[in-house]
Design an enzyme around this catalytic site. Sequence first.
Site, PDB file in Angstrom:
ATOM      1  N   TYR A 196      45.170  78.226  39.494  1.00  0.00           N
ATOM      2  CA  TYR A 196      44.715  77.541  38.438  1.00  0.00           C
ATOM      3  C   TYR A 196      43.190  77.308  38.241  1.00  0.00           C
ATOM      4  CZ  TYR A 196      45.124  73.920  34.891  1.00  0.00           C
ATOM      5  OH  TYR A 196      45.263  73.024  33.661  1.00  0.00           O
TER       6      TYR A 196
ATOM      7  N   TYR B  38      48.739  80.381  28.388  1.00  0.00           N
ATOM      8  CA  TYR B  38      48.305  79.070  29.274  1.00  0.00           C
ATOM      9  C   TYR B  38      49.592  78.546  29.792  1.00  0.00           C
ATOM     10  CZ  TYR B  38      45.402  75.490  30.975  1.00  0.00           C
ATOM     11  OH  TYR B  38      44.722  74.484  31.627  1.00  0.00           O
TER      12      TYR B  38
END
Length: 400
Positions: free
Chosen positions: A353, A303
């Site tokens: 994203y 992440y």
Amino acid sequence: MIDDELAFAGRDKCAVAGIGQTEFSRDSGRSVLSLATEASLKAIADAGLTPADIDGVVRCDHDTVTPYTLAASLGAVNMRYWADTGPGGVAPCMMMGLAIGALMSGQAKAVLAFRSLNGRSEMRLGGRGRKVEPEAVGGFGTYDEFYVPYGLQTAGQTFAMVARRHMMQFGTTSEQLAEVALACREHANQTPHAIMADRRLTLDDYLASPMISSPLRLFDFCLESDGACAVVITLAERARDLPRPPVLIRAVAGGVPQDHRPGMMFPVVTRQDPTELGGRQAGAELWRRAGVGPAEVDIAQLYDCFTISVILQLEAYGFCEKGEGGPFAASGALKKGGRLPINTGGGHMSEGYVHGMNHIVQAVRQLRGEADMQIDGAELCLCTGGPLPVGSSVLFRKAA
């Protein structure tokens, strides 16, 4: 402590059978329901199923599209299970856990997991705003009133403080942070659908970019983008009879630091060690449940909301010792041909994203052998979520 028998019960018993995504863009011009529907229909078709076969839907609790609204849009008329989890980027990995629970308990036979957002054009920080969604206003902690009046207003400022602490404590440098951004961009340059596919990035470009919140520069930040991703999860035994190569879910785990503070984001700076996030607890539990360790992982989709978050996770999940994330990144380990290629589609920094859901899709592509930038021979791929004070993770395995 979770009982060992229970912890290992789901190992390799469920699999991702289908994946789908929309275009990643800066302005989709579409509703989040439209994006979610497109990605979901692609995932269902990829699995060789129809909407009528989907009887479970799980989502991120920040998603404005509800499971039953999406089911209606898809024509999934046999819904009998739905659930959500979060917060934010922690959700995609934990959605895999929700799906496993539903499938192994007989509550569902085919579970759809999705994330859809107009993160650039509508709702997130700095969005141009056709409308502002609730998550764009505050939402970082129960006690925002103790932080916001003093100028701590964004995630970037929080992670800047964490990065500065890491630099002071361990000697981490801007050039080492740059290696994360450069690896993600290099991989995006080989991924045609990535937002930054055609934009090269050099170390000089990185160092010359504007300082946003010292010590984090422009290219230390992830993108904000519009798009959606979805996957279909079913029992591995059933997945083997479907058209696409199944990708097994080896294990799922989350974790929370012992000194976790109330709230979602800002309280991390008040913890005894703000460089220690929930990934360490999540990783320890993941390796126990999976029966393997970090040395056996071939690829990681980490992440990457900020470059420092990747450095922290390299340490937390045991790929290097605490404080050595910077040198590990600088060694070339994160690029193709390195010890641990990361974010092989470009990640949040250069692909798009979608709160970690694009990492799940990319992991499946890699283990199917279908990625644009393929890592040959890869059998185990780690995906992580967050990284907030709480962490989440899922380990995928290539089916034999």
